[in-house]
Enzyme design. Structure first.
Site, mmCIF file in Angstrom:
data_model
loop_
_atom_site.group_PDB
_atom_site.id
_atom_site.type_symbol
_atom_site.label_atom_id
_atom_site.label_comp_id
_atom_site.label_asym_id
_atom_site.label_seq_id
_atom_site.Cartn_x
_atom_site.Cartn_y
_atom_site.Cartn_z
ATOM 1 N N ASP A 150 80.292 77.298 20.893
ATOM 2 C CA ASP A 150 78.911 77.566 21.288
ATOM 3 C C ASP A 150 78.779 78.241 22.644
ATOM 4 O OD1 ASP A 150 79.856 75.393 22.703
ATOM 5 O OD2 ASP A 150 77.983 74.280 22.646
ATOM 6 N N GLU A 151 79.859 78.803 23.174
ATOM 7 C CA GLU A 151 79.810 79.322 24.545
ATOM 8 C C GLU A 151 80.778 80.490 24.687
ATOM 9 O OE1 GLU A 151 80.410 77.635 29.124
ATOM 10 O OE2 GLU A 151 80.968 76.394 27.396
ATOM 11 N N ASP B 69 75.230 80.290 26.220
ATOM 12 C CA ASP B 69 75.462 78.889 25.903
ATOM 13 C C ASP B 69 74.406 78.469 24.890
ATOM 14 O OD1 ASP B 69 76.320 76.303 25.880
ATOM 15 O OD2 ASP B 69 76.257 76.015 28.048
#
Length: 496
Positions: free
Chosen positions: A105-106, A11
């Protein structure tokens, strides 16, 4: 469930805001809020400095401004965010063929499937090296969780925030989960959480103690069974690689409701062109055109039309969207419009005669409508948005701090420079123009870094990351807001 912590969850820390801070030296260590800046805008991501004031994602921007009036408020730069996300995802795919992106983003990674890790020690080493590579390639930080299941790996990465690494050892899961609130578990939202609280269940340990039969009675068979298994730290979900995109769409929310029917039509045409641009950029075409209209009273209407074959022709999409708009009553005004394409394929139907409605010679104004959209995109008085990249003929690269009353304020700095000077210009200054974002890292030994920068720029090596943490049992994980995004990318899965 496997016996080693070889599921990794990455993350990126406050992704959009961190990109802006890395890009703008004057904002490093300061409160930064990224999102829509109009009266109806919402927060996409807030930096950790802004979160201290209570600002979080999905919050109305007006409320954020009241909580943190001195923060920097910037428009999103999705082109840059996607480019950096691609760099990060490429690093993950070096570790394993099984990478499951959840957003820009993950992502989850099955390290065992890639032969990267097979026990705690090798998994920890892979996590440490990944964080160092991300820092070197992007200049940003990411938090890593390692565990034997996806649920636990995500919990571990939440505990690692910001800029850390947490490993959950097999055998310690129940002790770790027990004191955590029930909202920690996937699928427990506000409504389910309130329902469980009224039944006297507030922690994961109490969820397990309630028993499967009681949870089925309270929540229904499917949800009850699933939550009971998770309360016992059982999560058999595999990592699923390359999820197939189901649709491509764009939409705009307007600060003031649009009432003029001609203006609404022009907006739909503009959105159709943007949608096709994204479609072509992904190398896709689609059969079903979708129009979304949110009216003044917040009622939302969707209309769709399925073509005889997939297309990426902007004229075809524009015409279909216009026909769909004809069936929508916009009396009273609209606050949001969107155009999407679904039924995606990786080829285009060449025979378009059966798709596009013939345009009579008397409808020449249709061409004028497209020209009107282009003219509207570049109005007589240029509009500069806070955070936008610009370049000045004399002062070089900078970004817009603000504009109004016919003037625009620009701070001239780059990701590799010290904080720069601020200068003010007339909005029509011919020496000032829009510019593309600059890469956050000017050079690196890693080949993925190069986003068009000169190889002659060679700054010093980035600082190393702090040491990782090691957790067997823990208190509640931090509940940190996520940034906006969609998922792209099906087929392979990991073995649970």
């Amino acid at each position: 469930m496997r016996n080693a912590p070889t599921i990794l969850h990455l993350d990126m820390d406050a992704f959009y805001a961190s990109v802006e801070q890395a890009s703008k030296p004057s904002l490093r260590g300061k409160a930064v809020v990224v999102g829509g800046l109009g009266p109806r805008g919402v927060v996409a991501t807030a930096s950790y400095e802004a979160r201290v004031f209570g600002v979080h994602s999905a919050m109305p921007m007006a409320q954020a401004r009241r909580l943190a009036p001195n923060a920097a408020y910037l428009v999103p730069r999705f082109t840059l965010y996607r480019a950096i996300s691609e760099q990060v995802m490429a690093l993950l795919r070096e570790l394993s063929p099984l990478v499951e992106p959840l957003s820009l983003d993950e992502a989850f990674v099955d390290l065992e499937a890639g032969g990267t890790a097979w026990d705690e020690q090798s998994a920890r080493l892979a996590g440490i090296e990944l964080r160092a590579d991300i820092r070197e390639v992007t200049g940003l930080t990411g938090s890593v969780g390692l565990a034997a299941s996806k649920m636990l790996a995500k919990i571990a990465s939440e505990q690692a925030k910001p800029d850390g690494l947490v490993v959950i050892e097999p055998g310690s899961e129940r002790a770790l989960l027990g004191p955590m609130p029930v909202r920690t578990l996937p699928g427990v939202g506000p409504a389910t959480g309130d329902h469980l609280r009224r039944a006297g269940i507030t922690t994961v340990a109490e969820l397990a103690e309630a028993g499967e039969d009681e949870l089925v009675r309270l929540l229904g068979k499917a949800h009850g069974h699933a939550l009971y298994a998770m309360a016992l730290a059982q999560d058999e979900r595999p990592v699923v690689a390359e999820r197939e995109a189901k649709s491509v769409s764009v939409e705009d929310t307007y600060d003031v409701d649009i009432h003029d029917r001609l203006r609404i039509g022009l907006e739909v045409q503009r959105l159709a062109d943007r949608c096709v641009g994204r479609l072509r950029g992904a190398g896709l075409s689609g059969r079903t055109i979708v129009l979304k209209v949110r009216r003044y009273d917040f009622s939302t209407l969707t209309r769709s039309e399925t073509l005889r074959g997939p297309t990426d022709d902007p004229a075809v999409v524009r015409e279909a969207a216009a026909r769909l708009l004809d069936s929508v009553d916009t009396t009273g005004g609209v606050r949001l419009l969107g155009v999407g394409v679904s039924g995606l394929a990786d080829y285009t139907q060449e025979d378009l005669f059966a798709q596009a409605a013939p345009v009579p010679a008397t409808e020449e104004p249709e061409k004028g409508a497209v020209e009107a959209v282009e003219e509207r995109a570049e109005p007589v008085e240029r509009h500069w948005r806070a955070g936008q990249d610009v370049r000045h003929a004399e002062h070089g690269h900078g970004w817009v701090q603000g504009s109004g009353l016919g003037r625009v304020t620009v701070r001239f700095e780059t990701p590799q420079s010290p904080p720069g000077r601020v200068r003010t210009f007339l909005v029509e200054d011919p020496a000032l123009e829009s510019a593309d974002p600059l890469p956050l890292v000017a050079d690196s030994a890693h080949p993925l870094v190069r986003l068009g920068q000169s190889s002659s720029d060679r700054p010093g090596a980035p600082p190393r990351i702090p040491e990782e943490s090691h957790v067997q049992a823990s208190s509640d994980p931090a509940s940190l807001p996520k940034s906006w995004s969609g998922t792209d990318g099906g087929g392979a899965t990991s073995r649970p």
